[in-house]
Motif scaffolding. Structure first.
Motif, PDB file in Angstrom:
ATOM      1  N   SER A  16       0.824  -1.216   0.000  1.00  0.00           N
ATOM      2  CA  SER A  16       0.000   0.000   0.000  1.00  0.00           C
ATOM      3  C   SER A  16       0.845   1.247   0.000  1.00  0.00           C
ATOM      4  O   SER A  16       1.933   1.276   0.557  1.00  0.00           O
ATOM      5  CB  SER A  16      -0.887   0.004   1.249  1.00  0.00           C
ATOM      6  OG  SER A  16      -1.561  -1.218   1.377  1.00  0.00           O
TER       7      SER A  16
ATOM      8  N   SER B  40      -6.682  -1.503   2.397  1.00  0.00           N
ATOM      9  CA  SER B  40      -5.998  -2.765   2.080  1.00  0.00           C
ATOM     10  C   SER B  40      -6.426  -3.869   3.039  1.00  0.00           C
ATOM     11  O   SER B  40      -6.484  -5.041   2.662  1.00  0.00           O
ATOM     12  CB  SER B  40      -4.483  -2.565   2.167  1.00  0.00           C
ATOM     13  OG  SER B  40      -4.056  -1.705   1.126  1.00  0.00           O
TER      14      SER B  40
ATOM     15  N   ASN C 132      -1.936  -1.068  -3.847  1.00  0.00           N
ATOM     16  CA  ASN C 132      -2.955  -0.055  -3.520  1.00  0.00           C
ATOM     17  C   ASN C 132      -2.300   1.316  -3.664  1.00  0.00           C
ATOM     18  O   ASN C 132      -1.402   1.658  -2.901  1.00  0.00           O
ATOM     19  CB  ASN C 132      -3.473  -0.269  -2.095  1.00  0.00           C
ATOM     20  CG  ASN C 132      -4.751   0.500  -1.863  1.00  0.00           C
ATOM     21  OD1 ASN C 132      -5.154   1.323  -2.693  1.00  0.00           O
ATOM     22  ND2 ASN C 132      -5.388   0.255  -0.729  1.00  0.00           N
TER      23      ASN C 132
END
Ligand code: SF4
Length: 473
Positions: free
Chosen positions: A38, A48, A75
């Motif tokens: 992420s 996430s 992400n």
């Protein structure tokens, strides 16, 4: 709060010994694994964990070893150009991996996925799935299709989706602090910001699901929750049965009432919406932390107008005064952008002086990065030369550094209640933890205190970013 630096070690945080604790869901069946990393703000890290939970429901377990899975998710953040550059760099690495392992599937999530949509598949041939922040429930179908060779995109932005019924699978596990997302989207249209386009309209989550999540975390040993939203102060949830509208101040108190042992933090506030009720809630509840992140972005009223921040310098200073009056020892932090369109030297000086006025404990400081599709990109010329932007940023960082040092020096001799989060980075003989003001504190281990315990620490030294001290019994 945004973080350009990719935190690849998110999966590394899951160490074997904490396996049971880290997973919200017990007994995930099957040995299918996925890898997720992420970028960006806390909201993305929290998302996430929602994605991990959705994947766990179809038998996937998170792994930190990218080599042992054929399903990778990234992400993404789109807040600045640099954030997107970091994502593209990672995709180059995934591309190399995919050339060796053609069965590898790559899914792109988050704000960059939402901003680019189908274009992502055209620009990045290695990508199999493009999923926007409101479409994560669709991931199981997209994964199944992708395994059948069908690439997929779902970037639908919702006016209802809050994932309230999905319990996050805790990935970033110290087992002590956790994020709880209380709302999604943003209705403010700050002219420099992509968030309203990538995360859609504001919607608040059912407050009872927030309290249930906080209670469950507390029962599982967590001692701190951070309530997350792009603009938490505009949280407003109407109870469909009673028609009663729950405000952010009320939600804060409801979460604080889960247990006096559970610390409550929140991020991010907006100067135009923060209320005295929120300030009184902090003052009247020891476990609601004396810390407010109140992004100013600029210290000059003309620039604030161009930024469409909907408040001016005087309004912001009044909010700082209110906080100081109601919660005298509250720490305030901020976000500052230098070199916004047409910003003059005098106006830049206003940003320097507001740092001194507010005595921020810290700030997240960036130079203006024009974002495609934003109001500013459409209406204003990005006319401040990069060298000037960078010089002004250096000046802001220098002023903030001096203010942080002075602010932390004032804490020497004081005693603070600190929540032990774990071993300090530098030595296992020392613990690290934060006081109510969100200041990282380092102190020698003593007695049989352990992570998750509260200790009284007397401050003996300070630096720009850290307090040092000793446990006082
Ligand atoms: S408040 Fe402004 S800066 Fe923050 S997310 Fe919303 S539009 Fe962006």
């Amino acid at each position: 709060m945004y973080n350009d630096n990719p935190t690849l070690n998110i999966n590394k945080e899951i160490d074997e010994s904490k396996q049971g604790q880290a997973f919200f869901k017990e007994g995930i069946k099957g040995d299918k694994k996925f890898y997720i990393e992420s970028y960006g703000c806390q909201m993305n890290f929290s998302d996430s964990e929602i994605v991990a939970s959705i994947l766990a429901d179809i038998g996937y377990q998170p792994t930190r070893n990218i080599e042992e899975t054929n399903l990778i998710f990234i992400n993404t953040c789109s807040i600045r150009e640099k954030a997107e550059d970091n994502v593209r760099k990672r995709l180059r690495i995934f591309d190399k991996m995919k050339r060796k392992r053609p069965d590898l599937l790559v899914g792109v999530l988050g704000c960059m996925a939402e901003r680019l949509k189908e274009k992502f598949l055209e620009e990045e041939k290695l990508v199999d799935m493009v999923v926007g922040p409101d479409a994560y429930r669709d991931i199981p179908k997209l994964v199944a299709n992708a395994f059948d060779g069908e690439k997929g995109v779902n970037v639908f932005l919702s006016r209802e989706e809050t994932y309230a019924d999905i319990s996050p699978l805790r990935l970033d596990g110290n087992g002590i602090s956790a994020f709880i997302s209380i709302m999604r989207g943003c209705d403010n249209m700050c002219s420099f910001c992509v968030v309203p386009y990538t995360r859609g309209r504001e919607r608040s989550r059912n407050c009872f699901t927030v309290i249930a999540e906080a209670r469950d975390l507390f029962e599982r040993g967590y001692k701190e929750v951070t309530l997350l939203g792009q603009n938490v102060d505009s949280y407003k949830w109407e109870n469909p049965e009673t028609k009663k509208v729950v405000s952010f101040a009320e939600l804060l108190v409801m979460v604080a009432n889960v247990s006096p042992e559970l610390r409550v933090r929140f991020s991010t506030s907006h100067p135009k919406d923060i209320t005295e009720e929120v300030m009184y809630a902090i003052r009247d509840h020891e476990n609601i932390c004396n810390y407010i992140h109140l992004p100013v972005q600029s210290g000059n009223s003309r620039i604030l107008k161009l930024m469409n921040r909907t408040y001016d310098r005087e309004w912001y200073m009044k909010k700082v005064d209110d906080i100081r009056r109601i919660i005298p020892d509250c720490a305030i932090s901020s976000d500052i952008i230098t070199g916004f369109c047409t910003e003059t030297e005098e106006e830049h000086q206003d940003s320097l002086s507001i740092i001194k006025y507010a005595n921020y404990s810290l700030s997240y400081m960036f130079f203006y990065s024009e974002r495609p599709g934003t109001l500013a990109q459409r209406k204003y010329e990005d006319d401040i030369p990069l060298a000037v932007k960078k010089r002004r940023l250096a000046e802001v960082i220098e002023v903030q550094r001096a203010v942080s040092i002075a602010e932390n020096e004032k804490d020497i001799g004081k005693v603070f209640k600190v929540l032990i989060e774990g071993n300090s980075k530098r030595s296992d003989d020392f613990y690290k933890g934060r006081n109510s003001q969100n200041k990282m504190t380092i102190f020698q281990k003593k007695g049989d205190f352990k992570p998750g315990d509260y200790v009284q620490v007397k401050i003996t030294e300070s630096t720009m970013a850290t307090l040092k001290g000793e446990i006082v019994l």
